[in-house]
Scaffold this motif. Structure first.
Motif, PDB file in Angstrom:
ATOM      1  N   ASP A 131      13.138 -69.805  17.431  1.00 40.43           N
ATOM      2  CA  ASP A 131      12.965 -70.255  16.045  1.00 40.43           C
ATOM      3  C   ASP A 131      12.844 -69.052  15.099  1.00 40.43           C
ATOM      4  O   ASP A 131      12.894 -67.904  15.544  1.00 40.43           O
ATOM      5  N   GLU A 132      12.645 -69.335  13.806  1.00 40.51           N
ATOM      6  CA  GLU A 132      12.627 -68.246  12.827  1.00 40.51           C
ATOM      7  C   GLU A 132      11.465 -67.281  13.024  1.00 40.51           C
ATOM      8  O   GLU A 132      11.537 -66.111  12.694  1.00 40.51           O
ATOM      9  N   GLU A 133      10.362 -67.781  13.624  1.00 39.52           N
ATOM     10  CA  GLU A 133       9.206 -66.892  13.894  1.00 39.52           C
ATOM     11  C   GLU A 133       9.393 -66.093  15.175  1.00 39.52           C
ATOM     12  O   GLU A 133       8.515 -65.352  15.581  1.00 39.52           O
ATOM     13  N   GLY A 134      10.505 -66.304  15.836  1.00 39.87           N
ATOM     14  CA  GLY A 134      10.764 -65.547  17.061  1.00 39.87           C
ATOM     15  C   GLY A 134      10.206 -66.200  18.312  1.00 39.87           C
ATOM     16  O   GLY A 134      10.176 -65.591  19.389  1.00 39.87           O
ATOM     17  N   ASN A 135       9.753 -67.464  18.227  1.00 40.17           N
ATOM     18  CA  ASN A 135       9.234 -68.159  19.414  1.00 40.17           C
ATOM     19  C   ASN A 135      10.360 -68.928  20.104  1.00 40.17           C
ATOM     20  O   ASN A 135      11.192 -69.547  19.446  1.00 40.17           O
ATOM     21  N   TRP A 136      10.315 -68.894  21.442  1.00 42.46           N
ATOM     22  CA  TRP A 136      11.349 -69.576  22.219  1.00 42.46           C
ATOM     23  C   TRP A 136      10.982 -71.033  22.469  1.00 42.46           C
ATOM     24  O   TRP A 136       9.816 -71.354  22.696  1.00 42.46           O
ATOM     25  N   HIS A 137      11.994 -71.901  22.479  1.00 45.11           N
ATOM     26  CA  HIS A 137      11.791 -73.315  22.801  1.00 45.11           C
ATOM     27  C   HIS A 137      12.788 -73.748  23.861  1.00 45.11           C
ATOM     28  O   HIS A 137      13.949 -73.338  23.835  1.00 45.11           O
ATOM     29  N   VAL A 138      12.299 -74.578  24.782  1.00 47.99           N
ATOM     30  CA  VAL A 138      13.151 -75.060  25.876  1.00 47.99           C
ATOM     31  C   VAL A 138      13.920 -76.281  25.390  1.00 47.99           C
ATOM     32  O   VAL A 138      13.316 -77.259  24.956  1.00 47.99           O
ATOM     33  N   LYS A 139      15.235 -76.235  25.474  1.00 48.45           N
ATOM     34  CA  LYS A 139      16.042 -77.382  25.047  1.00 48.45           C
ATOM     35  C   LYS A 139      16.516 -78.230  26.234  1.00 48.45           C
ATOM     36  O   LYS A 139      16.841 -79.399  26.077  1.00 48.45           O
ATOM     37  N   ALA A 140      16.592 -77.627  27.417  1.00 48.30           N
ATOM     38  CA  ALA A 140      17.011 -78.361  28.626  1.00 48.30           C
ATOM     39  C   ALA A 140      16.665 -77.483  29.831  1.00 48.30           C
ATOM     40  O   ALA A 140      16.885 -76.277  29.782  1.00 48.30           O
ATOM     41  N   ALA A 141      16.130 -78.092  30.886  1.00 45.09           N
ATOM     42  CA  ALA A 141      15.632 -77.229  31.973  1.00 45.09           C
ATOM     43  C   ALA A 141      15.537 -77.931  33.333  1.00 45.09           C
ATOM     44  O   ALA A 141      14.462 -78.009  33.920  1.00 45.09           O
ATOM     45  N   GLY A 142      16.653 -78.405  33.846  1.00 42.87           N
ATOM     46  CA  GLY A 142      16.654 -78.969  35.201  1.00 42.87           C
ATOM     47  C   GLY A 142      16.900 -77.877  36.235  1.00 42.87           C
ATOM     48  O   GLY A 142      17.192 -76.728  35.890  1.00 42.87           O
ATOM     49  N   PRO A 143      16.782 -78.243  37.516  1.00 42.41           N
ATOM     50  CA  PRO A 143      16.940 -77.260  38.594  1.00 42.41           C
ATOM     51  C   PRO A 143      18.396 -76.880  38.842  1.00 42.41           C
ATOM     52  O   PRO A 143      19.307 -77.633  38.506  1.00 42.41           O
ATOM     53  N   THR A 144      18.600 -75.716  39.447  1.00 48.88           N
ATOM     54  CA  THR A 144      19.933 -75.319  39.891  1.00 48.88           C
ATOM     55  C   THR A 144      19.997 -75.394  41.418  1.00 48.88           C
ATOM     56  O   THR A 144      18.978 -75.576  42.080  1.00 48.88           O
ATOM     57  N   THR A 145      21.208 -75.273  41.975  1.00 49.55           N
ATOM     58  CA  THR A 145      21.395 -75.394  43.429  1.00 49.55           C
ATOM     59  C   THR A 145      20.735 -74.220  44.153  1.00 49.55           C
ATOM     60  O   THR A 145      21.095 -73.061  43.923  1.00 49.55           O
ATOM     61  N   SER A 146      19.809 -74.535  45.026  1.00 43.80           N
ATOM     62  CA  SER A 146      18.994 -73.481  45.650  1.00 43.80           C
ATOM     63  C   SER A 146      19.714 -72.713  46.754  1.00 43.80           C
ATOM     64  O   SER A 146      19.369 -71.557  47.020  1.00 43.80           O
ATOM     65  N   ILE A 147      20.677 -73.331  47.391  1.00 47.01           N
ATOM     66  CA  ILE A 147      21.263 -72.731  48.596  1.00 47.01           C
ATOM     67  C   ILE A 147      21.875 -71.353  48.314  1.00 47.01           C
ATOM     68  O   ILE A 147      21.967 -70.512  49.200  1.00 47.01           O
ATOM     69  N   ARG A 148      22.232 -71.102  47.040  1.00 49.59           N
ATOM     70  CA  ARG A 148      22.799 -69.790  46.707  1.00 49.59           C
ATOM     71  C   ARG A 148      21.791 -68.666  46.938  1.00 49.59           C
ATOM     72  O   ARG A 148      22.161 -67.522  47.099  1.00 49.59           O
ATOM     73  N   GLU A 149      20.487 -69.001  46.934  1.00 50.61           N
ATOM     74  CA  GLU A 149      19.459 -67.971  47.136  1.00 50.61           C
ATOM     75  C   GLU A 149      19.081 -67.829  48.609  1.00 50.61           C
ATOM     76  O   GLU A 149      18.167 -67.076  48.950  1.00 50.61           O
ATOM     77  N   GLU A 150      19.773 -68.548  49.476  1.00 52.16           N
ATOM     78  CA  GLU A 150      19.444 -68.530  50.908  1.00 52.16           C
ATOM     79  C   GLU A 150      19.377 -67.114  51.507  1.00 52.16           C
ATOM     80  O   GLU A 150      18.450 -66.814  52.262  1.00 52.16           O
ATOM     81  N   PRO A 151      20.299 -66.211  51.155  1.00 52.87           N
ATOM     82  CA  PRO A 151      20.209 -64.881  51.772  1.00 52.87           C
ATOM     83  C   PRO A 151      18.937 -64.114  51.383  1.00 52.87           C
ATOM     84  O   PRO A 151      18.529 -63.214  52.105  1.00 52.87           O
ATOM     85  N   TYR A 152      18.349 -64.437  50.236  1.00 56.88           N
ATOM     86  CA  TYR A 152      17.216 -63.651  49.720  1.00 56.88           C
ATOM     87  C   TYR A 152      15.859 -64.341  49.839  1.00 56.88           C
ATOM     88  O   TYR A 152      14.836 -63.672  49.919  1.00 56.88           O
ATOM     89  N   GLN A 153      15.874 -65.691  49.757  1.00 53.25           N
ATOM     90  CA  GLN A 153      14.630 -66.405  49.457  1.00 53.25           C
ATOM     91  C   GLN A 153      13.453 -66.075  50.381  1.00 53.25           C
ATOM     92  O   GLN A 153      12.358 -65.779  49.914  1.00 53.25           O
ATOM     93  N   GLY A 154      13.681 -66.140  51.685  1.00 51.62           N
ATOM     94  CA  GLY A 154      12.586 -65.922  52.634  1.00 51.62           C
ATOM     95  C   GLY A 154      11.975 -64.540  52.450  1.00 51.62           C
ATOM     96  O   GLY A 154      10.744 -64.386  52.374  1.00 51.62           O
ATOM     97  N   ASP A 155      12.811 -63.525  52.330  1.00 54.52           N
ATOM     98  CA  ASP A 155      12.334 -62.139  52.178  1.00 54.52           C
ATOM     99  C   ASP A 155      11.526 -61.988  50.893  1.00 54.52           C
ATOM    100  O   ASP A 155      10.484 -61.333  50.869  1.00 54.52           O
ATOM    101  N   ILE A 156      12.003 -62.612  49.836  1.00 51.27           N
ATOM    102  CA  ILE A 156      11.328 -62.476  48.542  1.00 51.27           C
ATOM    103  C   ILE A 156       9.979 -63.196  48.530  1.00 51.27           C
ATOM    104  O   ILE A 156       9.000 -62.690  47.987  1.00 51.27           O
ATOM    105  N   MET A 157       9.941 -64.337  49.167  1.00 50.24           N
ATOM    106  CA  MET A 157       8.659 -65.060  49.241  1.00 50.24           C
ATOM    107  C   MET A 157       7.615 -64.201  49.947  1.00 50.24           C
ATOM    108  O   MET A 157       6.476 -64.078  49.506  1.00 50.24           O
ATOM    109  N   LYS A 158       8.038 -63.589  51.053  1.00 55.59           N
ATOM    110  CA  LYS A 158       7.098 -62.763  51.831  1.00 55.59           C
ATOM    111  C   LYS A 158       6.718 -61.502  51.058  1.00 55.59           C
ATOM    112  O   LYS A 158       5.559 -61.119  50.998  1.00 55.59           O
ATOM    113  N   LYS A 159       7.710 -60.863  50.459  1.00 56.61           N
ATOM    114  CA  LYS A 159       7.466 -59.599  49.753  1.00 56.61           C
ATOM    115  C   LYS A 159       6.454 -59.762  48.614  1.00 56.61           C
ATOM    116  O   LYS A 159       5.607 -58.905  48.396  1.00 56.61           O
TER     117      LYS A 159
END
Ligand SMILES: O=C(O)C[C@H](O)C(=O)O
Ligand code: SF4
Length: 514
Positions: free
Chosen positions: A385-413
Motif C-alpha cells: 500500500d501507499e504506506e509501504g505495508n504489504w497485504h496478502v491478496k492470495a496465498a494457497g499452497p504450492t506442490t511440495s514434491i519439488r522440494e523433495e531433494p532438499y526438505q529433509g536436510d533443511i528441516m534437520k539443519k
C-alpha cells in the motif's frame, strides 16, 4: 479500437477471479456425489467456499495465476500488433492491481520480470476468420497442473497397464495412466485435454486446445466420444480423489482431439488442468474494441452448495476427527503426538519458502531462527500500500514434491518442525520426518482466498531478490487449517493412495476397444 485495452483488462480480471459456469457445474456435481463426511468432501467444501470468496472479492481464485494463453480470431485486415500491445498493457495493469501474480521468470538468471511480460509470456496465438468480430479466449493454467502434463509415444509399456499399442485401446491406456500419474499433485479433481497424433509440439498444442471446449459439449467424432465417456466413467474408479486424499471425484472432464501423424510417430499428449480451470472469452467489436458478448457464461447461476447432506455430515466428521491447535515454536513432543488424518489448526507465525528458498538454504544461513517453526510452501500474490505495508491478496499452497531433494536436510539443519504444502512428499522426506520429529501438513491446493483470509498480518519479508512468489514472507495467521498427511511414525497418506490407485489402475489392463 480505443476500448480494447480496457476490454482485455476485464477479460484477464474476470478469468482470474471467476470460474465459468460449466466448470462450476462439474465441481458442484462432484461435491454432491462425494461420500459425506470424508476428507474429500471437506476439501470440496473449502474449494467451493474459495470460489465464492474470489468472486465476491474480485481476487485471484488461486495465487498461481498461471501461464496466460490467448487464442484470438481476427477478421481479415485487423491489426494484430495493436491487439498484442493492448494485451501487454492490460497484463501489466492486472499485475499491478493484484489480479495476477508476477509469474514471468528469466530461465537463466531466475529474475522475475515483475509485470508478467517477458520472452514467451504471455502466449498469444492469432488466426484469421471470415466473421466481422474479434474472438478472444483466455486460459490461465497454473504451473502445478502444467507439471503433470504428460506425453506418450506409442507403443509403450505402462505401469499397471502393460503394453499400449498404436490403436484406440492403447490410447485408452495412456489416458487412464495420465490420470494415475497426476495423483493429487495437479490439484485434483482435474480436467484433461488430450491430443492424439501430430508431432511432439502439435500434439501438445492439440491437447491444450481441447481445454477451450466446454466440459459438457459432445464430441462429434464417434470413436472419440466413446473414449471420452469411457474415461469419465472409469478414471473416477481410481480413487485418487480431491487433493489425492482418496474419494469419488478424481476427474471432472475429459476432452479428446485427433490429428494426422507421421507414419513413424504416434503421440498421445495430455494437458492436465487443476480444478481451478480458469477459462473465459469475449467477442470484441472490431471498430471500437468494446466487449459485445462474454463466452463460457451461459447465464444461469450455479449453486455450489447443493450438497446439503454432505455439509451436515461435515459437522459429524469434525466431531470424529481429532483437531489439534499448533503455535510455533513447536516441540518434538507435540509433533510425535500427531498422526495422519489429524486436522491441525495453526495460530501464530509461519514462514513461506518454496523452490528458490530451499535451494538457497542448503548452503546459506536462514534469515531468521527457524527452530520449531512452520515452513509454508507458498508463493503468494502480494500488494504494497501507499504506506509501504504489504497485504496478502492470495496465498494457497504450492506442490511440495519439488522440494523433495532438499526438505529433509533443511528441516534437520534448522530444526523446522512442520512443513505445509500440497500433494505430499516422497520417501526421503518421510524418513527425515521420522528421524528428526517432523510433520507434513496438506493444505487445500488452490484455496488461495480461503487461506489469505486466515493471514492476519505480514510481519516482514526476506530474500526479496528472489521475487514476490519466491521470497520468504513472515506471516501471522489465525485458524489456518490443514491435514496431517505424513507423520513422524512413517505413515504417508500419499504413499497409501498411490499404491491403492495403482492396484485399481491394473484392473483396466484388459482390452476394451478391439
Ligand atoms: O506456483 C504456485 O503457487 C502453485 C503451483 O501452481 C502449483 O500447483 O504447484
Ligand atoms: S496451486 Fe493448484 S489450483 Fe493453483 S494453479 Fe497450481 S495446480 Fe492449479
Amino acid at each position: 479500437m480505443e476500448k480494447l485495452q480496457q476490454s482485455m483488462y476485464e477479460l484477464i480480471v474476470e478469468t482470474s477471479t471467476n470460474l465459468p459456469n460449466d466448470v462450476r457445474r462439474a465441481i458442484a456435481k462432484a461435491k454432491a456425489q462425494e461420500n459425506a463426511g470424508t476428507r474429500a468432501a471437506l476439501s470440496l467444501s473449502t474449494i467451493t467456499e474459495n470460489i465464492e470468496m474470489a468472486d465476491e472479492k474480485v481476487s485471484p481464485i488461486c495465487q498461481d495465476t498461471g501461464m496466460p494463453t490467448f487464442e484470438i480470431k481476427t477478421p481479415v485486415g485487423v491489426n494484430q500488433i495493436e491487439i498484442k500491445k493492448a494485451i501487454h498493457k492490460a497484463m501489466e495493469q492486472a499485475t499491478a492491481d493484484g489480479k495476477l501474480r508476477p509469474n514471468s521468470v528469466d530461465s537463466l538468471t531466475g529474475k522475475n520480470s515483475g509485470n508478467n511480460l517477458g520472452g514467451g509470456t504471455p502466449v498469444i496465438h492469432f488466426s484469421q476468420w471470415e466473421e466481422d468480430v474479434i474472438d478472444v479466449r483466455l486460459i490461465l493454467k497454473g504451473g502445478g497442473c502444467e507439471n503433470k502434463n504428460v506425453q506418450y509415444s506409442l507403443p509403450a509399456e505402462l505401469e499397471g497397464l502393460g503394453r499400449a499399442g498404436r490403436d484406440l485401446d492403447g490410447i485408452r491406456k495412456c489416458i487412464m495412466h495420465s490420470v494415475y500419474q497426476a495423483q493429487g499433485q495437479g490439484c485434483s479433481a482435474g480436467f484433461i485435454g488430450v491430443g492424439i497424433g501430430g508431432d511432439r509440439t502439435t500434439s501438445y498444442s492439440l491437447a491444450k486446445e481441447q481445454l477451450f471446449r466446454t466440459v459438457d459439449d459432445v464430441n462429434p467424432v464417434e470413436d472419440l466420444k466413446k473414449l471420452e465417456d469411457y474415461v469419465m466413467e472409469n478414471a473416477n474408479k481410481l480413487g485418487i480423489g480431491t487433493m489425492g486424499f482418496g474419494g469419488e471425484a478424481t476427474l471432472l472432464g475429459c476432452k479428446i482431439g485427433a490429428m494426422n501423424r507421421l507414419p513413424a510417430s504416434f503421440f498421445v499428449s495430455v494437458a492436465y488442468n487443476c480444478w481451478a480451470y480458469r477459462r473465459l472469452g469475449v467477442v470484441i467489436d472490431q471498430s471500437t474494441g468494446d466487449i459485445k458478448e462474454w463466452l463460457y457464461k451461459d447465464g444461469e447461476t450455479v449453486d455450489l452448495n447443493t450438497a446439503s447432506k454432505e455439509i451436515a455430515a461435515t459437522a459429524e466428521v469434525q466431531e470424529e476427527t481429532r483437531e489439534v491447535v499448533l503455535e510455533a515454536p513447536i516441540t518434538e513432543e507435540q509433533i510425535r503426538d500427531l498422526k495422519v488424518g489429524d486436522v491441525v489448526i495453526i495460530n501464530g507465525m509461519m514462514h513461506t519458502g518454496r523452490d528458490a528458498i530451499h535451494h538457497h538454504l542448503m548452503d546459506h544461513d536462514a534469515p531468521i531462527d527457524l527452530n520449531g517453526q512452520i515452513i509454508y510452501h507458498c508463493g503468494p500474490v502480494m500488494l504494497k500500500d501507499e504506506e509501504g505495508n504489504w497485504h496478502v491478496k492470495a496465498a494457497g499452497p504450492t506442490t511440495s514434491i519439488r522440494e523433495e531433494p532438499y526438505q529433509g536436510d533443511i528441516m534437520k539443519k534448522f530444526g523446522i518442525r512442520a512443513v505445509m504444502g500440497k500433494g505430499g512428499m516422497g520417501p526421503k522426506t518421510l524418513k527425515a520426518l521420522e528421524e528428526h520429529g517432523g510433520v507434513y501438513l496438506n493444505a487445500i491446493g488452490g484455496a488461495a482466498q480461503y487461506y489469505a483470509d486466515c493471514i492476519k498480518e505480514v510481519k516482514g519479508v526476506d530474500l526479496m531478490e528472489f521475487g514476490i512468489p519466491e521470497a520468504m514472507w513472515h506471516l501471522e495467521v489465525e485458524g489456518f487449517a490443514a491435514i496431517v498427511t505424513m507423520d513422524s511414525h512413517g505413515n504417508s497418506l500419499h504413499a497409501d493412495v498411490d499404491k491403492s490407485s495403482l492396484e485399481k489402475l491394473a484392473e483396466f489392463k484388459e482390452p476394451v476397444f478391439k
